[in-house]
Design a protein around this motif. Sequence first.
Motif, PDB file in Angstrom:
ATOM      1  N   GLY A 145      37.604 -21.520   5.047  1.00  0.00           N
ATOM      2  CA  GLY A 145      38.344 -22.691   4.571  1.00  0.00           C
ATOM      3  C   GLY A 145      39.650 -22.354   3.882  1.00  0.00           C
ATOM      4  O   GLY A 145      40.221 -23.187   3.190  1.00  0.00           O
ATOM      5  N   GLN A 146      40.158 -21.135   4.062  1.00  0.00           N
ATOM      6  CA  GLN A 146      41.395 -20.724   3.410  1.00  0.00           C
ATOM      7  C   GLN A 146      42.630 -21.216   4.153  1.00  0.00           C
ATOM      8  O   GLN A 146      43.701 -21.329   3.557  1.00  0.00           O
ATOM      9  CB  GLN A 146      41.447 -19.204   3.259  1.00  0.00           C
ATOM     10  N   VAL A 147      42.501 -21.469   5.459  1.00  0.00           N
ATOM     11  CA  VAL A 147      43.619 -22.017   6.242  1.00  0.00           C
ATOM     12  C   VAL A 147      43.103 -23.136   7.135  1.00  0.00           C
ATOM     13  O   VAL A 147      41.926 -23.180   7.487  1.00  0.00           O
ATOM     14  CB  VAL A 147      44.314 -20.939   7.127  1.00  0.00           C
ATOM     15  N   ALA A 148      44.001 -24.043   7.509  1.00  0.00           N
ATOM     16  CA  ALA A 148      43.636 -25.157   8.383  1.00  0.00           C
ATOM     17  C   ALA A 148      43.525 -24.669   9.825  1.00  0.00           C
ATOM     18  O   ALA A 148      44.113 -23.658  10.199  1.00  0.00           O
ATOM     19  CB  ALA A 148      44.699 -26.257   8.290  1.00  0.00           C
ATOM     20  N   TRP A 149      42.765 -25.420  10.653  1.00  0.00           N
ATOM     21  CA  TRP A 149      42.563 -25.064  12.056  1.00  0.00           C
ATOM     22  C   TRP A 149      43.893 -24.958  12.800  1.00  0.00           C
ATOM     23  O   TRP A 149      44.100 -24.017  13.559  1.00  0.00           O
ATOM     24  CB  TRP A 149      41.659 -26.096  12.722  1.00  0.00           C
ATOM     25  N   GLU A 150      44.788 -25.902  12.562  1.00  0.00           N
ATOM     26  CA  GLU A 150      46.076 -25.903  13.253  1.00  0.00           C
ATOM     27  C   GLU A 150      46.871 -24.631  12.927  1.00  0.00           C
ATOM     28  O   GLU A 150      47.468 -24.017  13.802  1.00  0.00           O
ATOM     29  CB  GLU A 150      46.908 -27.142  12.885  1.00  0.00           C
ATOM     30  N   GLU A 151      46.852 -24.239  11.660  1.00  0.00           N
ATOM     31  CA  GLU A 151      47.573 -23.038  11.234  1.00  0.00           C
ATOM     32  C   GLU A 151      46.964 -21.796  11.887  1.00  0.00           C
ATOM     33  O   GLU A 151      47.675 -20.898  12.341  1.00  0.00           O
ATOM     34  CB  GLU A 151      47.515 -22.913   9.707  1.00  0.00           C
ATOM     35  N   TYR A 152      45.619 -21.756  11.948  1.00  0.00           N
ATOM     36  CA  TYR A 152      44.935 -20.624  12.591  1.00  0.00           C
ATOM     37  C   TYR A 152      45.329 -20.535  14.069  1.00  0.00           C
ATOM     38  O   TYR A 152      45.683 -19.483  14.560  1.00  0.00           O
ATOM     39  CB  TYR A 152      43.421 -20.779  12.429  1.00  0.00           C
ATOM     40  N   ARG A 153      45.286 -21.672  14.797  1.00  0.00           N
ATOM     41  CA  ARG A 153      45.614 -21.688  16.228  1.00  0.00           C
ATOM     42  C   ARG A 153      47.076 -21.299  16.465  1.00  0.00           C
ATOM     43  O   ARG A 153      47.394 -20.542  17.362  1.00  0.00           O
ATOM     44  CB  ARG A 153      45.353 -23.073  16.843  1.00  0.00           C
TER      45      ARG A 153
ATOM     46  N   VAL B 160      43.811  -7.440  17.606  1.00  0.00           N
ATOM     47  CA  VAL B 160      42.447  -7.982  17.603  1.00  0.00           C
ATOM     48  C   VAL B 160      41.929  -8.073  16.173  1.00  0.00           C
ATOM     49  O   VAL B 160      41.327  -9.068  15.772  1.00  0.00           O
ATOM     50  CB  VAL B 160      41.510  -7.123  18.487  1.00  0.00           C
ATOM     51  N   LYS B 161      42.201  -7.035  15.377  1.00  0.00           N
ATOM     52  CA  LYS B 161      41.773  -7.024  13.980  1.00  0.00           C
ATOM     53  C   LYS B 161      42.430  -8.170  13.206  1.00  0.00           C
ATOM     54  O   LYS B 161      41.773  -8.873  12.443  1.00  0.00           O
ATOM     55  CB  LYS B 161      42.127  -5.677  13.343  1.00  0.00           C
ATOM     56  N   GLN B 162      43.750  -8.373  13.415  1.00  0.00           N
ATOM     57  CA  GLN B 162      44.461  -9.466  12.741  1.00  0.00           C
ATOM     58  C   GLN B 162      43.883 -10.825  13.133  1.00  0.00           C
ATOM     59  O   GLN B 162      43.724 -11.708  12.297  1.00  0.00           O
ATOM     60  CB  GLN B 162      45.947  -9.418  13.092  1.00  0.00           C
ATOM     61  N   LYS B 163      43.545 -10.973  14.416  1.00  0.00           N
ATOM     62  CA  LYS B 163      42.985 -12.251  14.879  1.00  0.00           C
ATOM     63  C   LYS B 163      41.621 -12.499  14.231  1.00  0.00           C
ATOM     64  O   LYS B 163      41.317 -13.608  13.802  1.00  0.00           O
ATOM     65  CB  LYS B 163      42.867 -12.248  16.402  1.00  0.00           C
ATOM     66  N   LYS B 164      40.788 -11.450  14.141  1.00  0.00           N
ATOM     67  CA  LYS B 164      39.476 -11.593  13.510  1.00  0.00           C
ATOM     68  C   LYS B 164      39.616 -11.960  12.032  1.00  0.00           C
ATOM     69  O   LYS B 164      38.867 -12.769  11.505  1.00  0.00           O
ATOM     70  CB  LYS B 164      38.668 -10.301  13.657  1.00  0.00           C
ATOM     71  N   GLU B 165      40.591 -11.321  11.367  1.00  0.00           N
ATOM     72  CA  GLU B 165      40.808 -11.628   9.950  1.00  0.00           C
ATOM     73  C   GLU B 165      41.269 -13.072   9.773  1.00  0.00           C
ATOM     74  O   GLU B 165      40.818 -13.770   8.862  1.00  0.00           O
ATOM     75  CB  GLU B 165      41.834 -10.664   9.355  1.00  0.00           C
ATOM     76  N   ALA B 166      42.173 -13.536  10.665  1.00  0.00           N
ATOM     77  CA  ALA B 166      42.636 -14.927  10.603  1.00  0.00           C
ATOM     78  C   ALA B 166      41.477 -15.878  10.838  1.00  0.00           C
ATOM     79  O   ALA B 166      41.360 -16.909  10.163  1.00  0.00           O
ATOM     80  CB  ALA B 166      43.736 -15.154  11.645  1.00  0.00           C
ATOM     81  N   TYR B 167      40.591 -15.542  11.786  1.00  0.00           N
ATOM     82  CA  TYR B 167      39.423 -16.377  12.064  1.00  0.00           C
ATOM     83  C   TYR B 167      38.523 -16.441  10.833  1.00  0.00           C
ATOM     84  O   TYR B 167      38.027 -17.507  10.468  1.00  0.00           O
ATOM     85  CB  TYR B 167      38.656 -15.814  13.265  1.00  0.00           C
TER      86      TYR B 167
END
Length: 195
Positions: A177-185, A164-171
């Motif tokens: 704006g550090q990563v693209a939406w596709e990369e996040y998903r 959950v923590k990793q997902k929040k950090e990725a979000y």
Amino acid sequence: MGDFNHPDICWRDNAAEHEQSRKFLECVDDNFLLQVIEEPMRRGAMLDLILTNKEGLVGDVKLKGSLGCSDHKMVEFRILRAVRRAHSKLTTLDFRRADCGLFRDLLGRIPWDKALEGRGVQDSWLIFKGHLLQAQERCIPTKRKSSKSTKRPLWMNKELLSKVKQKKEAYGRWKQGQVAWEEYRENCASRQGSG
């Protein structure tokens, strides 16, 4: 709080001229909200509002000068809260301090054949449950649940908390704006698949 842009609302009379503003007032009433700003701020209209669901939660409302070139006034207010910390009133059985020997002895003393003889299923269950609860009360002490354990469900282990923590950090990285939406998903989907 914010600029709701309903200049036709009269908050003192709880009335409005336009249909959209009347619907907004209805929504405020349906959700038991209070509007706390009392003086108009922009050409005699109250556009910026502070809505609260608890009387006395918001106080010290002050209108200040404009910020930059904006024709809106700044609104300063305080959220008033009690400093007292809420303690959990939930209790749970403390099996670590249980006297299992006494528990086994108490239930072993009962002549179950005679106690349940000629009884139906429901009556037998109620008799068994009564003896069980009496023994439990004598042998297993209770303790207050700590506020830490009441916030988190039992199934939320360290591994899940980490994911959950990793997902929040990725979000957060995506929002900045550090990563693209596709990369996040894609990153979130791969984490779910590995779990």
